[in-house]
Write a protein that holds these residues in place. Structure first.
Motif, PDB file in Angstrom:
ATOM      1  N   PRO A   1     -10.066   1.029   4.288  1.00  0.00           N
ATOM      2  CA  PRO A   1      -8.690   1.376   3.550  1.00  0.00           C
ATOM      3  C   PRO A   1      -9.029   1.601   2.164  1.00  0.00           C
TER       4      PRO A   1
ATOM      5  N   ARG B   1      -9.877   5.303   2.300  1.00  0.00           N
ATOM      6  CA  ARG B   1      -8.750   6.301   2.707  1.00  0.00           C
ATOM      7  C   ARG B   1      -7.611   6.253   1.333  1.00  0.00           C
ATOM      8  N   SER B   2      -7.665   5.297   0.664  1.00  0.00           N
ATOM      9  CA  SER B   2      -6.680   5.367  -0.468  1.00  0.00           C
ATOM     10  C   SER B   2      -6.984   6.200  -1.250  1.00  0.00           C
TER      11      SER B   2
ATOM     12  N   THR C   1      -6.672   9.764   0.208  1.00  0.00           N
ATOM     13  CA  THR C   1      -5.264  10.286   0.213  1.00  0.00           C
ATOM     14  C   THR C   1      -4.490  10.631  -1.173  1.00  0.00           C
TER      15      THR C   1
ATOM     16  N   GLU D   1       1.294   6.093   0.929  1.00  0.00           N
ATOM     17  CA  GLU D   1      -0.108   5.855   2.126  1.00  0.00           C
ATOM     18  C   GLU D   1      -1.056   5.053   1.069  1.00  0.00           C
ATOM     19  N   ALA D   2      -1.520   5.716   0.107  1.00  0.00           N
ATOM     20  CA  ALA D   2      -2.574   5.365  -0.686  1.00  0.00           C
ATOM     21  C   ALA D   2      -2.386   3.893  -1.407  1.00  0.00           C
TER      22      ALA D   2
ATOM     23  N   ARG E   1      -0.445   1.605   0.238  1.00  0.00           N
ATOM     24  CA  ARG E   1      -0.585   0.827   1.386  1.00  0.00           C
ATOM     25  C   ARG E   1      -1.969   0.431   1.635  1.00  0.00           C
ATOM     26  N   ASN E   2      -2.687   1.550   1.667  1.00  0.00           N
ATOM     27  CA  ASN E   2      -4.150   1.203   1.995  1.00  0.00           C
ATOM     28  C   ASN E   2      -5.010   0.365   0.737  1.00  0.00           C
TER      29      ASN E   2
ATOM     30  N   ALA F   1      -7.171  -3.258   0.997  1.00  0.00           N
ATOM     31  CA  ALA F   1      -8.498  -3.103   0.994  1.00  0.00           C
ATOM     32  C   ALA F   1      -9.326  -4.472   0.647  1.00  0.00           C
TER      33      ALA F   1
END
Length: 405
Positions: free
Chosen positions: A243, A246-247, A250, A272-273, A275-276, A280
């Motif tokens: 996560p 990905r954050s 993104t 989305e960033a 949320r990730n 994390a």
């Protein structure tokens, strides 16, 4: 070569005459279309009188050429080519290189290289690239290049060595941008991607594409390329990235969407960033991505809102970014303070903008960062319509005295 040739006031033909080669060959070497032979490197060093700088890169050239031969490639390669090759690579295993005739590398040696990299990173945060960049490139091009040409004592040592080499060239690329040399930055990032691939570190390769290369493209105004790089990194690490990674990836995609003016796509990527990042667990992810905290995400989001024309939202995020940055990360403080000041100016809060602008100038004066100075130039442009205001005139005078050209 081109940088030093320009400094000496020489044409390609004049430099070629001094080095006993054609102007055409000089041009091809400068465009990374031909490998310079060791003899030419020596001749260029003498002709340009670079005090060892050109000669130091000879070791890096030898290591890079060896890598390219194994990969079947050459020096003339675009970042998009590299990204496509990386995406299509169906053999992510480490690729041990080096020659035992050049020596052996063990864990203790790699530990020393890793410590050197962390020290350079610390200096970079504090001072900016201007003072540190020559040291980083000299070390990577000479000492590190000799180690990379040597034989690792085991597969585990090879993975650590190559991943650390990728980190060095990633830092060099970032510093090249901070020194105002975008073209050199791309070459550094290509080397970083090559060594990440040699290490079999797919996630690190994705980071170099989705964060480093995408940011470089956005910095150069190549917005579609920046978005493609971010998407390539995300797609190529879909089953690997945690996560936190990905954050970070993104967030850069959000920057690209915002620069393109696509508010809906940017907002979706920001959410989305976030949320990730909320999901994390940094201790479960590689050490090199753990810097990406809520403050760094706030910095990315602040830039998004600034580009989308939402100064109030940009101020809120910039405030969060400034609050969470370490006092030793002076360049980051300078950039975020200048962004905050620009957002205040766009909101018509001129007195506040000038007050924060002074803080940004103070931070910038402590660094040798071209990016920080560019942010101040952007602030001056945002304050342009108000240049007759006393606070703006005072800020202009203050910056001229503090940061002479």
């Amino acid at each position: 070569m081109r940088s030093w040739r320009d400094r000496r006031g020489l044409s390609q033909a004049e430099l070629g005459a001094l080095a006993f080669v054609s102007a055409d060959l000089i041009g091809k070497v400068e465009k990374a279309q031909r490998w310079p032979a060791p003899e030419l490197v020596t001749a260029l060093e003498a002709a340009l009188d670079t005090d060892g700088v050109i000669a130091a890169f000879g070791h890096a050239l030898a290591a890079q050429r060896q890598t390219a031969k194994r990969a079947g490639g050459g020096p003339a390669r675009s970042m998009e080519q590299a990204a496509l090759d990386w995406l299509l690579d169906d053999d992510p295993a480490p690729r041990i290189m080096g020659d035992n005739a050049m020596g052996w590398v063990d864990d203790e040696v790699v530990d020393g290289v890793a410590r050197r990299l962390e020290e350079f990173r610390r200096l970079d945060h504090v001072q900016g690239a201007g003072m540190v960049f020559p040291m980083v490139t000299a070390y990577a091009s000479a000492d590190l290049a000799r180690l990379l040409a040597s034989r690792p004592s085991s597969a585990e040592v090879a993975v650590r060595l190559y991943a650390t080499a990728a980190g060095f060239w990633e830092l060099a690329g970032y510093q090249a941008i901070d020194s105002g040399n975008d073209e050199l930055a791309q070459g550094c990032y290509l080397q970083a991607l090559d060594w990440a691939t040699a290490a079999g570190d797919r996630l690190l390769g994705g980071y170099i594409l989705a964060v480093n290369s995408a940011h470089l493209a956005l910095h150069r105004g190549e917005v579609p390329l920046g978005l493609r790089m971010a998407k390539a990194g995300l797609r190529g690490t879909r089953d690997l990235a945690g996560p936190l990674a990905r954050s970070a990836f993104t967030a850069v995609a959000a920057r690209a969407h915002a620069r393109h003016g696509d508010e809906r796509a940017a907002t979706q990527a920001i959410l989305e960033a976030e949320r990730n990042l909320d999901a994390a667990s940094p201790e479960r992810e590689p050490g090199w991505i753990r810097y990406f905290t809520t403050a760094y995400l706030a910095d990315e989001v602040a830039h998004c809102f600034h580009d989308l024309g939402h100064p109030r939202l940009a101020q809120q995020q910039a405030d969060g970014a400034l609050a969470g940055v370490s006092p030793t990360h002076v360049r980051r403080l300078a950039i975020d303070a200048a962004l905050m000041a620009s957002s205040l100016a766009r909101a018509g809060l001129i007195e506040q903008a000038c007050a924060v602008g002074r803080q940004a100038a103070d931070y910038t004066a402590q660094t040798s960062s071209a990016r920080s100075r560019q942010r101040l130039a952007d602030l001056r442009q945002d304050l342009g319509p108000f240049r007759k205001e006393p606070a703006v005139r005072d800020l202009e005078d203050y910056m001229r005295a503090l940061l002479p050209l």
